[in-house]
Design a protein around this motif. Structure first.
Motif, mmCIF file in Angstrom:
data_model
loop_
_atom_site.group_PDB
_atom_site.id
_atom_site.type_symbol
_atom_site.label_atom_id
_atom_site.label_comp_id
_atom_site.label_asym_id
_atom_site.label_seq_id
_atom_site.Cartn_x
_atom_site.Cartn_y
_atom_site.Cartn_z
ATOM 1 N N GLY A 21 0.692 -1.199 -0.303
ATOM 2 C CA GLY A 21 -0.055 0.049 0.125
ATOM 3 C C GLY A 21 0.548 1.294 -0.030
ATOM 4 N N GLY A 22 1.967 1.541 -0.680
ATOM 5 C CA GLY A 22 2.773 2.030 -0.730
ATOM 6 C C GLY A 22 2.714 3.565 -2.203
ATOM 7 N N GLN A 23 4.546 3.776 -2.217
ATOM 8 C CA GLN A 23 3.571 4.672 -3.595
ATOM 9 C C GLN A 23 4.371 4.065 -5.094
ATOM 10 O OE1 GLN A 23 3.231 7.925 -4.645
ATOM 11 N NE2 GLN A 23 3.388 8.452 -2.901
ATOM 12 N N VAL A 24 5.055 2.461 -4.766
ATOM 13 C CA VAL A 24 5.242 2.168 -5.586
ATOM 14 C C VAL A 24 3.694 0.454 -6.116
ATOM 15 C CG1 VAL A 24 6.244 -0.088 -6.965
ATOM 16 C CG2 VAL A 24 7.572 1.427 -5.620
ATOM 17 N N LYS A 65 -2.644 -8.777 5.702
ATOM 18 C CA LYS A 65 -1.709 -9.166 4.854
ATOM 19 C C LYS A 65 -2.107 -9.961 3.989
ATOM 20 C CE LYS A 65 1.715 -8.777 8.356
ATOM 21 N NZ LYS A 65 2.632 -8.975 10.049
ATOM 22 N N PHE A 66 -1.162 -10.035 3.046
ATOM 23 C CA PHE A 66 -1.095 -10.712 1.742
ATOM 24 C C PHE A 66 -1.052 -12.065 2.212
ATOM 25 C CE2 PHE A 66 0.649 -14.324 -0.621
ATOM 26 C CZ PHE A 66 0.407 -14.396 -1.895
ATOM 27 N N THR A 67 -1.833 -13.708 1.754
ATOM 28 C CA THR A 67 -2.681 -14.613 2.120
ATOM 29 C C THR A 67 -2.378 -15.784 0.348
ATOM 30 O OG1 THR A 67 -4.869 -15.172 1.803
ATOM 31 C CG2 THR A 67 -3.924 -13.906 4.552
ATOM 32 N N GLY A 79 3.115 -8.122 -6.757
ATOM 33 C CA GLY A 79 3.769 -8.008 -5.084
ATOM 34 C C GLY A 79 5.061 -6.518 -5.439
ATOM 35 N N ALA A 80 4.347 -4.967 -4.367
ATOM 36 C CA ALA A 80 4.870 -4.476 -4.090
ATOM 37 C C ALA A 80 5.016 -3.678 -2.467
ATOM 38 C CB ALA A 80 4.337 -2.911 -4.809
ATOM 39 N N THR A 81 5.298 -5.096 -1.663
ATOM 40 C CA THR A 81 5.489 -4.483 -0.252
ATOM 41 C C THR A 81 7.267 -4.541 -0.045
ATOM 42 O OG1 THR A 81 6.814 -6.598 1.175
ATOM 43 C CG2 THR A 81 4.082 -6.698 -0.367
ATOM 44 N N ASP A 82 7.401 -3.918 1.574
ATOM 45 C CA ASP A 82 8.561 -3.330 1.059
ATOM 46 C C ASP A 82 9.477 -4.841 2.053
ATOM 47 O OD1 ASP A 82 7.111 -3.974 3.363
ATOM 48 O OD2 ASP A 82 8.061 -1.714 4.235
ATOM 49 N N ILE A 103 7.150 -8.970 -9.601
ATOM 50 C CA ILE A 103 7.447 -8.409 -8.441
ATOM 51 C C ILE A 103 8.154 -7.548 -8.503
ATOM 52 C CG2 ILE A 103 8.896 -9.528 -5.954
ATOM 53 C CD1 ILE A 103 6.137 -10.758 -6.524
ATOM 54 N N VAL A 104 7.963 -6.392 -7.939
ATOM 55 C CA VAL A 104 9.319 -5.319 -7.598
ATOM 56 C C VAL A 104 10.151 -5.270 -7.342
ATOM 57 C CG1 VAL A 104 9.278 -2.528 -7.173
ATOM 58 C CG2 VAL A 104 6.412 -3.423 -7.524
ATOM 59 N N ASP A 105 11.146 -4.776 -8.137
ATOM 60 C CA ASP A 105 12.777 -4.851 -7.911
ATOM 61 C C ASP A 105 13.238 -6.477 -7.634
ATOM 62 O OD1 ASP A 105 12.456 -2.458 -8.655
ATOM 63 O OD2 ASP A 105 12.987 -1.223 -6.405
HETATM 64 N N1 NAD Z 1 9.852 4.342 -3.483
HETATM 65 C C1 NAD Z 1 9.981 3.962 -4.781
HETATM 66 O O1 NAD Z 1 10.050 5.055 -5.388
HETATM 67 C C2 NAD Z 1 10.607 3.442 -4.609
HETATM 68 C C3 NAD Z 1 11.167 3.246 -6.364
HETATM 69 C C4 NAD Z 1 11.681 1.767 -6.207
HETATM 70 C C5 NAD Z 1 11.823 0.339 -5.725
HETATM 71 N N2 NAD Z 1 10.937 0.642 -4.672
HETATM 72 C C6 NAD Z 1 10.998 -0.768 -3.698
HETATM 73 O O2 NAD Z 1 9.436 -1.390 -3.631
HETATM 74 C C7 NAD Z 1 8.930 -1.823 -2.157
HETATM 75 C C8 NAD Z 1 7.466 -0.715 -1.916
HETATM 76 O O3 NAD Z 1 8.073 0.749 -2.367
HETATM 77 P P1 NAD Z 1 7.044 2.100 -1.710
HETATM 78 O O4 NAD Z 1 8.064 2.940 -1.583
HETATM 79 O O5 NAD Z 1 5.782 1.267 -1.901
HETATM 80 O O6 NAD Z 1 7.104 0.821 -0.095
HETATM 81 P P2 NAD Z 1 6.435 1.408 1.478
HETATM 82 O O7 NAD Z 1 7.315 0.857 2.698
HETATM 83 O O8 NAD Z 1 5.749 2.683 1.038
HETATM 84 O O9 NAD Z 1 5.102 0.674 1.237
HETATM 85 C C9 NAD Z 1 4.991 -0.939 1.316
HETATM 86 C C10 NAD Z 1 3.830 -1.322 1.462
HETATM 87 O O10 NAD Z 1 3.409 -3.066 1.841
HETATM 88 C C11 NAD Z 1 2.846 -2.947 2.483
HETATM 89 N N3 NAD Z 1 2.765 -4.511 3.612
HETATM 90 C C12 NAD Z 1 4.134 -5.184 4.165
HETATM 91 N N4 NAD Z 1 3.796 -6.523 4.681
HETATM 92 C C13 NAD Z 1 2.504 -6.591 3.812
HETATM 93 C C14 NAD Z 1 2.209 -7.643 3.444
HETATM 94 N N5 NAD Z 1 2.257 -8.840 4.216
HETATM 95 N N6 NAD Z 1 0.685 -8.302 2.893
HETATM 96 C C15 NAD Z 1 1.083 -6.855 2.110
HETATM 97 N N7 NAD Z 1 0.989 -5.798 2.539
HETATM 98 C C16 NAD Z 1 2.131 -5.924 3.500
HETATM 99 C C17 NAD Z 1 2.608 -2.029 3.679
HETATM 100 O O11 NAD Z 1 1.506 -1.863 5.015
HETATM 101 C C18 NAD Z 1 3.082 -1.131 2.861
HETATM 102 O O12 NAD Z 1 1.800 -0.422 2.492
HETATM 103 C C19 NAD Z 1 9.993 -1.756 -1.028
HETATM 104 O O13 NAD Z 1 11.459 -2.762 -1.569
HETATM 105 C C20 NAD Z 1 10.840 -0.286 -2.652
HETATM 106 O O14 NAD Z 1 12.856 -0.987 -2.308
HETATM 107 C C21 NAD Z 1 10.986 1.745 -3.501
#
Ligand code: NAD
Ligand code: PQ2
Length: 240
Positions: A21-24, A65-67, A79-82, A103-105
């Motif tokens: 649920g982040g920017q990515v 969380k994902f199941t 897949g875009a979690t951290d 899966i991102v990255d």
């Molecule tokens: N921010 C960027 O611009 C950017 C760019 C390239 C790559 N990335 C990579 O992409 C990934 C995501 O980036 P972001 O900035 O969106 O991260 P973020 O930390 O803002 O968001 C991560 C999200 O994943 C969710 N999450 C964590 N565990 C989970 C689970 N088990 N099930 C479901 N959701 C879960 C969290 O609640 C959170 O909303 C990171 O690994 C980051 O390194 C980020």
């Protein structure tokens, strides 16, 4: 080395799962919505932009969380979690089910990678470096955006309509091909210079032998009224 196989997927109406649920995740959700998908979003937390999409009813949201069950009935997964381990598990489970998964990255967990995209209207240019340098893919995208501005979108709208028209009204395939190939190039050149009236005349000329073309041109004109009424468009454009 084997190459990735480039395709343009038709995702309208398909259920696509985004985990995170982040920017990515937000970027990925927006690009999926543009393609008419039904987005299912799973994440314990959301950034504000995603929350707004949920409130507007644009995505179906599960706050947890994902199941594995999240993969049921899904066509494509992102897949875009951290959490790298969670991401890898999503990749593994999705591939076991033969789903399309990014899966991102983490290219090792994907069966497709996302290219850098320049889009204007119906024109989409996708750039991949086979994962060798996403940064270079992004640089090339920015460079291409300068060579392929908005006017290509307009040109494609016209070309699409002209193509349907000649397919319906011109039975000879060779004549169709001749018209469409020369118009594809000439129209873009004229429209790039802002010469919309000349472009229309060019269309008129190339369709002159088809009796129904008069009506077609009138329809084309009424659909593009706004552009045609921009009397100064040509000069404005040339002075830039
Ligand atoms: N921010 C960027 O611009 C950017 C760019 C390239 C790559 N990335 C990579 O992409 C990934 C995501 O980036 P972001 O900035 O969106 O991260 P973020 O930390 O803002 O968001 C991560 C999200 O994943 C969710 N999450 C964590 N565990 C989970 C689970 N088990 N099930 C479901 N959701 C879960 C969290 O609640 C959170 O909303 C990171 O690994 C980051 O390194 C980020
Ligand atoms: C195109 C784009 C689309 C998008 O993400 O939507 C995209 N990455 C973008 C940007 C970007 N990503 C990264 C940087 C920092 C600079 C750098 O590392 O180069 C930048 C640049 C920036 O931020 O400007 C980091 C990164 N990315 C990957 C890894 C892991 C690895 O390589 O192993 C790491 C290292 C993580 C770390 O160091 O920990 C992997 C992948 N990234 C891909 C796509 C796939 C391959 C695409 C291709 O064929 O090239 C692939 C394989 C899988 C995938 O994610 O699909 C988008 C361009 C947007 C645009 O500008 O248009």
């Amino acid at each position: 080395m084997y190459y990735h196989y480039p395709v343009a997927l038709r995702l309208k109406g398909k259920v696509c799962l985004v985990v995170g649920g982040g920017q990515v995740a937000y970027r990925k959700v927006l690009s999926l919505l543009e393609c008419g998908t039904k987005v299912k979003l799973v994440s314990p937390q959301l950034i504000e932009e995603l929350r707004q999409l949920v409130e507007k009813g644009k995505v179906i949201y599960f706050q947890r969380k994902f199941t594995e069950k999240d993969l049921d009935g899904v066509f494509l997964v992102i897949g875009a979690t951290d959490d790298r381990q969670v991401n890898s598990r999503i990749g593994e489970l999705a591939q076991k089910r033969n789903l399309l998964v990014n899966i991102v990255d983490q290219p090792e967990d994907c069966n497709f990678i996302v290219p850098a995209i320049h889009r204007t209207g119906a024109l989409t240019i996708a750039i991949t470096t086979e994962g060798k340098s996403p940064a270079l893919a992004g640089k090339i995208r920015r460079e291409l955006a300068k060579y392929y501005p908005e006017v290509y979108g307009l040109a494609l709208d016209w070309l699409g309509e002209i193509r349907s028209f000649v397919q319906t009204h011109l039975s000879d395939q060779r004549s169709r091909r001749k018209i469409l190939i020369s118009l594809a190039s000439d129209l873009v050149e004229l429209l790039k210079k802002g010469q919309i009236h000349q472009a229309l005349e060019r269309v008129q000329l190339s369709l002159a032998d088809i009796p129904e073309s008069e009506k077609f041109i009138k329809e084309l004109m009424s659909k593009n009224k706004e552009w045609l009424e921009m009397r100064d468009y040509s000069e404005d454009h040339q002075n830039r």
